[in-house]
Scaffold this active site. Structure first.
Site, PDB file in Angstrom:
ATOM      1  N   LYS A 127       0.856  -1.197   0.000  1.00  0.00           N
ATOM      2  CA  LYS A 127       0.000   0.000   0.000  1.00  0.00           C
ATOM      3  C   LYS A 127       0.882   1.233   0.000  1.00  0.00           C
ATOM      4  CE  LYS A 127      -4.455   0.902   0.329  1.00  0.00           C
ATOM      5  NZ  LYS A 127      -5.546  -0.023   0.014  1.00  0.00           N
TER       6      LYS A 127
HETATM    7  N1  GLU Z   1      -7.097   0.349  -3.184  1.00  0.00           N
HETATM    8  C1  GLU Z   1      -7.909  -0.808  -3.424  1.00  0.00           C
HETATM    9  C2  GLU Z   1      -7.952  -1.689  -2.191  1.00  0.00           C
HETATM   10  O1  GLU Z   1      -7.769  -1.252  -1.097  1.00  0.00           O
HETATM   11  C3  GLU Z   1      -7.533  -1.522  -4.691  1.00  0.00           C
HETATM   12  C4  GLU Z   1      -6.192  -2.160  -4.706  1.00  0.00           C
HETATM   13  C5  GLU Z   1      -5.786  -2.725  -6.067  1.00  0.00           C
HETATM   14  O2  GLU Z   1      -6.604  -2.728  -6.979  1.00  0.00           O
HETATM   15  O3  GLU Z   1      -4.643  -3.161  -6.166  1.00  0.00           O
HETATM   16  O4  GLU Z   1      -8.264  -2.839  -2.260  1.00  0.00           O
END
Ligand code: GLU
Length: 477
Positions: free
Chosen positions: A109
């Site tokens: 993240k």
């Molecule tokens: N930000 C989204 C999540 O928390 C999508 C992550 C992604 O598509 O890699 O799942």
């Protein structure tokens, strides 16, 4: 413990507490539990961008929780509250989320401490490109190693800039487009990615209501039709979830909570009209007489289903005992703290956990990544061939009905519906629906078959941790 004497843990501690609760019910080889729990690395970057005649310094993070599978995957968030604890918690959730929905990724993240509303488009592009440059040069953006995606405060536009920045730095990488997902369709994205997380929330609820024993645990009955719903946060996820649940499943959206207050209408709100109002006015205030200033208080209103789709920690030790919803579906990441989770469990509230509920985004990101690597859109090879085969059957049926008479003729729009081969959007939705059903069934099985597992979150962790553990063991770790 009495809620009054409990101390609220940080977001990362909260995720760890939930992990510990599940792992205590598992038999992992010595030491593996710690290896899975810890966050492998967090990179902090401070970079300057010249804006409005002065150099402005920004702080960003990219955290990698687990590399049991690569690339690692997870969004990039733009918000003023971004910090190391938060990105590490979110990266850990990505590991478990990806394992639960069987997307072949580790968890990561990123975040940038910024209020994107303070900058114009041109400034945001320069900031994003610089951040992407800092991450890409350390392989923290890379189609084979680390693939970001949108999150709170970012969307298609930012992903297109990131993809372009990476391509400029890696001119001979034929897979450059797969370095990030959530791109607009004209820049290598996939149909249905924007709606994906909200669509996943809808599919999750549909699957939950296909299990009468689960519905009974939430002290509800029947199907989704007619259920009253309160949504917190009408951003991308909350908007799509509310829209699909009201337009396609017969749910009544009786409350919408935003930053500046809430709207409450027992007769049901028009999601499209409310969303339009928020876009034009920046909040819900002034929309109608249904406005309530104390938005957070509306989380405590009577409803069948509560959908927190905004920030983490909104249901916590201070309000958990007053929550009246029977069923909570965590469209946001971490909206219920570990302490609140315990209180709600004791009250008999059923929580469909974040790592499952909002996994629609990463699931469709997976489809986009595969599409980018295969360099061809889904359905391109087979669509017309499928139509031609269907046509054969339709012609045969027409020939037979000529002999059998009108009573045997096809219903009016059967031919048109049956003949049409699926386009990319339909294929994406079908793959997402299948994923959400399969992941729910895996959690449900653990939840309902084991006496020591009394909630869906623990079941989700057990399924996910088991898969991560298997993967580490297969690597000889
Ligand atoms: N930000 C989204 C999540 O928390 C999508 C992550 C992604 O598509 O890699 O799942």
């Amino acid at each position: 413990m009495d809620a009054g004497t409990m101390i609220e843990p940080s977001f990362r501690e909260s995720v760890d507490l939930m992990f510990n609760r599940a792992v205590a019910l598992m038999k992992l080889p010595p030491g593996l539990e710690d290896k899975i729990r810890v966050c492998n690395s967090t990179y902090t970057v401070r970079f300057g961008v010249k804006l409005r005649g002065e150099i402005k310094t920004f702080t960003g993070y990219r955290s990698v929780h687990s590399e049991h599978m690569e690339p690692v995957k997870g969004g990039i968030r733009y918000a003023t509250g971004v910090n190391q604890d938060e990105v590490e918690a979110l990266a850990a959730l990505m590991t478990y989320k990806c394992a639960l929905v069987e997307t072949p990724f580790g968890g990561s993240k990123g975040g940038l401490c910024i209020d994107p509303r303070e900058y114009d488009e041109d400034e945001l592009e320069r900031i994003t490109r610089r951040f992407a440059y800092e991450l890409a040069k350390r392989d923290l953006i890379d189609p084979a190693q680390n693939v970001p995606a949108p999150d709170m405060g970012t969307g298609e536009r930012e992903m297109a800039w990131i993809a372009d920045q990476y391509a400029r730095m890696n001119t001979s990488d034929i897979n450059a487009r797969a370095c990030v997902t959530g791109k607009p369709p004209h820049a290598g994205g996939i149909q249905g990615r924007v709606e994906a997380t909200g669509r996943g929330v809808q599919y999750a609820l549909q699957e939950f209501f296909r299990h009468p024993d689960a519905v009974a645990m939430a002290q509800l009955n029947g199907m989704l039709d007619g259920k009253t719903v309160i949504v917190q946060g009408l951003g991308n996820v909350g908007y799509h979830a509310a829209k699909f649940l009201s337009e396609e499943d017969g749910c009544k959206i009786i409350g919408v909570i935003e930053r500046d207050g809430a709207l409450v209408d027992e007769a049901g709100l028009d999601v499209e009209a409310v969303s339009q109002w928020i876009r034009n006015h920046g909040g819900v205030k002034g929309y109608s007489t249904h406005y309530v200033e104390d938005g957070a208080g509306v989380l405590e209103h009577d409803c069948d289903i509560l959908v927190p789709a905004a920030l983490e920690g909104v249901i916590n030790l201070s309000n958990a005992d007053r929550i009246k919803a029977n069923l909570i579906i965590e469209a946001a990441n971490g909206p219920v703290t570990a302490g609140a989770d315990e209180i709600l469990r004791d009250k008999g509230v059923v929580i469909i956990p974040d790592m499952y509920a909002n996994a629609g985004g990463v699931t469709v990101s997976y489809f986009e990544w595969v599409k980018n690597l295969s360099h061809i859109r889904f359905g391109r090879m087979q669509r017309r061939q499928e139509e031609a085969r269907h046509l054969l059957i339709v012609h045969e049926l027409e020939r037979l009905s000529e002999h059998l008479g009108d009573a045997w003729s096809m219903t009016s729009n059967f031919k048109e519906k049956y003949l049409r081969g699926a386009d990319e959007l339909e294929l994406v939705r079908s793959g997402l629906d299948d994923t959400m059903r399969g992941a729910y069934q895996a959690m449900h099985e653990v939840w309902r078959s084991r006496d020591d597992v009394t909630d869906l979150r623990t079941a989700a962790y057990i399924v996910a941790i088991d898969r991560v553990a298997e993967s580490y063991q297969a690597k000889g770790l």
